[in-house]
Design an enzyme around this catalytic site. Structure first.
Site, PDB file in Angstrom:
ATOM      1  N   ASP A  41      58.099  12.856 -39.807  1.00  0.00           N
ATOM      2  CA  ASP A  41      57.254  12.004 -40.651  1.00  0.00           C
ATOM      3  C   ASP A  41      55.820  11.956 -40.103  1.00  0.00           C
ATOM      4  O   ASP A  41      54.951  11.288 -40.665  1.00  0.00           O
ATOM      5  CB  ASP A  41      57.856  10.604 -40.829  1.00  0.00           C
ATOM      6  CG  ASP A  41      58.011   9.854 -39.524  1.00  0.00           C
ATOM      7  OD1 ASP A  41      57.727  10.425 -38.462  1.00  0.00           O
ATOM      8  OD2 ASP A  41      58.437   8.675 -39.572  1.00  0.00           O
ATOM      9  N   SER A  42      55.579  12.709 -39.033  1.00  0.00           N
ATOM     10  CA  SER A  42      54.202  12.900 -38.553  1.00  0.00           C
ATOM     11  C   SER A  42      53.371  13.561 -39.653  1.00  0.00           C
ATOM     12  O   SER A  42      52.143  13.568 -39.590  1.00  0.00           O
ATOM     13  CB  SER A  42      54.189  13.773 -37.293  1.00  0.00           C
ATOM     14  OG  SER A  42      54.933  14.963 -37.489  1.00  0.00           O
ATOM     15  N   ASP A  80      63.279  13.811 -40.693  1.00  0.00           N
ATOM     16  CA  ASP A  80      63.071  12.411 -40.318  1.00  0.00           C
ATOM     17  C   ASP A  80      63.389  11.492 -41.487  1.00  0.00           C
ATOM     18  O   ASP A  80      62.940  11.743 -42.610  1.00  0.00           O
ATOM     19  CB  ASP A  80      61.592  12.191 -39.948  1.00  0.00           C
ATOM     20  CG  ASP A  80      61.358  12.186 -38.465  1.00  0.00           C
ATOM     21  OD1 ASP A  80      62.326  12.067 -37.689  1.00  0.00           O
ATOM     22  OD2 ASP A  80      60.186  12.302 -38.056  1.00  0.00           O
ATOM     23  N   LYS A 109      67.006  12.472 -38.548  1.00  0.00           N
ATOM     24  CA  LYS A 109      66.585  11.802 -37.307  1.00  0.00           C
ATOM     25  C   LYS A 109      66.150  10.381 -37.629  1.00  0.00           C
ATOM     26  O   LYS A 109      65.434  10.154 -38.606  1.00  0.00           O
ATOM     27  CB  LYS A 109      65.446  12.569 -36.627  1.00  0.00           C
ATOM     28  CG  LYS A 109      64.903  11.857 -35.388  1.00  0.00           C
ATOM     29  CD  LYS A 109      64.095  12.778 -34.497  1.00  0.00           C
ATOM     30  CE  LYS A 109      62.675  13.016 -34.934  1.00  0.00           C
ATOM     31  NZ  LYS A 109      61.821  11.815 -35.012  1.00  0.00           N
ATOM     32  N   GLU A 111      64.699   6.617 -35.785  1.00  0.00           N
ATOM     33  CA  GLU A 111      64.060   6.055 -34.592  1.00  0.00           C
ATOM     34  C   GLU A 111      64.739   4.753 -34.170  1.00  0.00           C
ATOM     35  O   GLU A 111      64.913   3.845 -34.979  1.00  0.00           O
ATOM     36  CB  GLU A 111      62.581   5.765 -34.877  1.00  0.00           C
ATOM     37  CG  GLU A 111      61.746   7.014 -35.067  1.00  0.00           C
ATOM     38  CD  GLU A 111      60.259   6.714 -35.273  1.00  0.00           C
ATOM     39  OE1 GLU A 111      59.824   5.568 -35.079  1.00  0.00           O
ATOM     40  OE2 GLU A 111      59.534   7.666 -35.640  1.00  0.00           O
ATOM     41  N   GLU A 176      60.261  10.290 -26.544  1.00  0.00           N
ATOM     42  CA  GLU A 176      58.807  10.398 -26.752  1.00  0.00           C
ATOM     43  C   GLU A 176      58.043   9.522 -25.759  1.00  0.00           C
ATOM     44  O   GLU A 176      58.280   8.313 -25.661  1.00  0.00           O
ATOM     45  CB  GLU A 176      58.459  10.002 -28.200  1.00  0.00           C
ATOM     46  CG  GLU A 176      56.970  10.128 -28.483  1.00  0.00           C
ATOM     47  CD  GLU A 176      56.615  10.202 -29.965  1.00  0.00           C
ATOM     48  OE1 GLU A 176      57.526  10.236 -30.820  1.00  0.00           O
ATOM     49  OE2 GLU A 176      55.407  10.228 -30.274  1.00  0.00           O
TER      50      GLU A 176
HETATM   51  O1  KIV Z   1      57.449  12.895 -36.685  1.00  0.00           O
HETATM   52  C1  KIV Z   1      57.533  13.780 -35.832  1.00  0.00           C
HETATM   53  O2  KIV Z   1      56.932  14.854 -35.940  1.00  0.00           O
HETATM   54  C2  KIV Z   1      58.374  13.525 -34.669  1.00  0.00           C
HETATM   55  C3  KIV Z   1      58.227  14.416 -33.474  1.00  0.00           C
HETATM   56  C4  KIV Z   1      56.874  14.445 -32.945  1.00  0.00           C
HETATM   57  C5  KIV Z   1      59.234  14.139 -32.450  1.00  0.00           C
HETATM   58  O3  KIV Z   1      59.134  12.623 -34.682  1.00  0.00           O
END
Ligand code: KIV
Length: 257
Positions: A41-42, A80, A109, A111, A176
């Site tokens: 989600d970056s 994510d 994924k 968090e 992280e």
């Molecule tokens: O959102 C993302 O790209 C991430 C990674 C940097 C681990 O969670």
């Protein structure tokens, strides 16, 4: 499931490589080398200039993941789950099923640790593979990004969360911005691999945002090493095109119907 087992078996044998992708062209190149392709989600900050990943929607994650999937042949694809999409276990299951069905990814994924165990357990009970994410949690950060594992309380919480996630059945955990000594301890304690980002060489694998390592972002984050300055090449191509159009050098007959 075979792909997941392959990742787990790499622990203590060979380093796991994970990179982010948000579109097909990037995914195609990443897939040739990486073990895991992560639709992170970056993408909120990298592509949409959002101030926080909290603004990323499920629709955005699904659309980018569909594009990424079309560029993947062999790596494990993880997506994510965006902010607010897994607030309760039933919501997590509904949204994870939607992500898997629409994107055909291999895993999701989430968090967090103890706080989201119910969600993690329900997904795994429903045969949805889950990757954990501990340490700095961008979806929870309100102010400045800070490293984790600096106080005894933080260290104990990190270790406890990692063990709880492992017991719940996650197949790996992203760490992280976790202090080197703590990341090392967690990695040694777990049977599943840890994937570090700013968390030292002691993790079982490493992940970076691909745009960062390519020098596409202007970020000055401690853990980001710029392996190449792609901006320079983009600038070169755009400048050449501009100059040839303006001087009428392009398009010649060869490029015209
Ligand atoms: O959102 C993302 O790209 C991430 C990674 C940097 C681990 O969670």
């Amino acid at each position: 499931m075979k792909k997941i087992q392959k990742i787990i078996r790499k622990k203590n044998k060979s380093k796991i490589v994970c990179l982010t992708a948000y579109s097909k062209n990037f995914a195609e190149e990443i897939d040739k080398y990486a073990d895991i392709t992560l639709v992170g989600d970056s993408l909120g900050s990298v592509l949409y200039n959002y101030s926080t990943t909290r603004k990323v929607t499920l629709t955005e994650m699904i659309n980018h993941s569909k594009s990424v999937k079309s560029g993947i042949k062999k790596s494990l694809m993880v997506v994510d789950m965006p902010y607010k999409s897994y607030d309760t276990s039933n919501l997590a299951l509904k949204n994870a099923k939607k992500i898997i069905k629409e994107t055909k990814c291999d895993a999701v994924k989430l968090e967090g640790g103890k706080k989201i165990l119910k969600q993690v357990k329900l997904l795994i009970k429903n045969k949805i593979p889950v990757m954990g994410h501990l340490g700095l949690l961008p979806q929870s950060v309100k102010g400045k990004f800070k490293s984790k594992g600096k106080t005894i309380r933080e260290v104990n919480k990190l270790i406890n969360d990692a063990l709880l996630l492992q017991q719940s059945g996650v197949f790996s955990i992203v760490l992280e911005c976790v202090k080197t000594s703590v990341a090392k301890r967690i990695t040694q304690k777990l049977n599943i691999p840890t994937i570090g980002i700013g968390s030292s060489v002691y993790c079982d694998g490493q992940v970076l945002v691909t745009d960062d390592l390519l020098g596409l972002n202007q970020t000055k984050i401690k853990f980001v090493k710029k392996f190449i300055n792609i901006k320079k090449y983009i600038n070169f191509g755009v400048r050449k095109f501009t100059s040839e159009v303006r001087s009428r050098k392009y398009p010649t007959k060869k490029y015209s119907y």
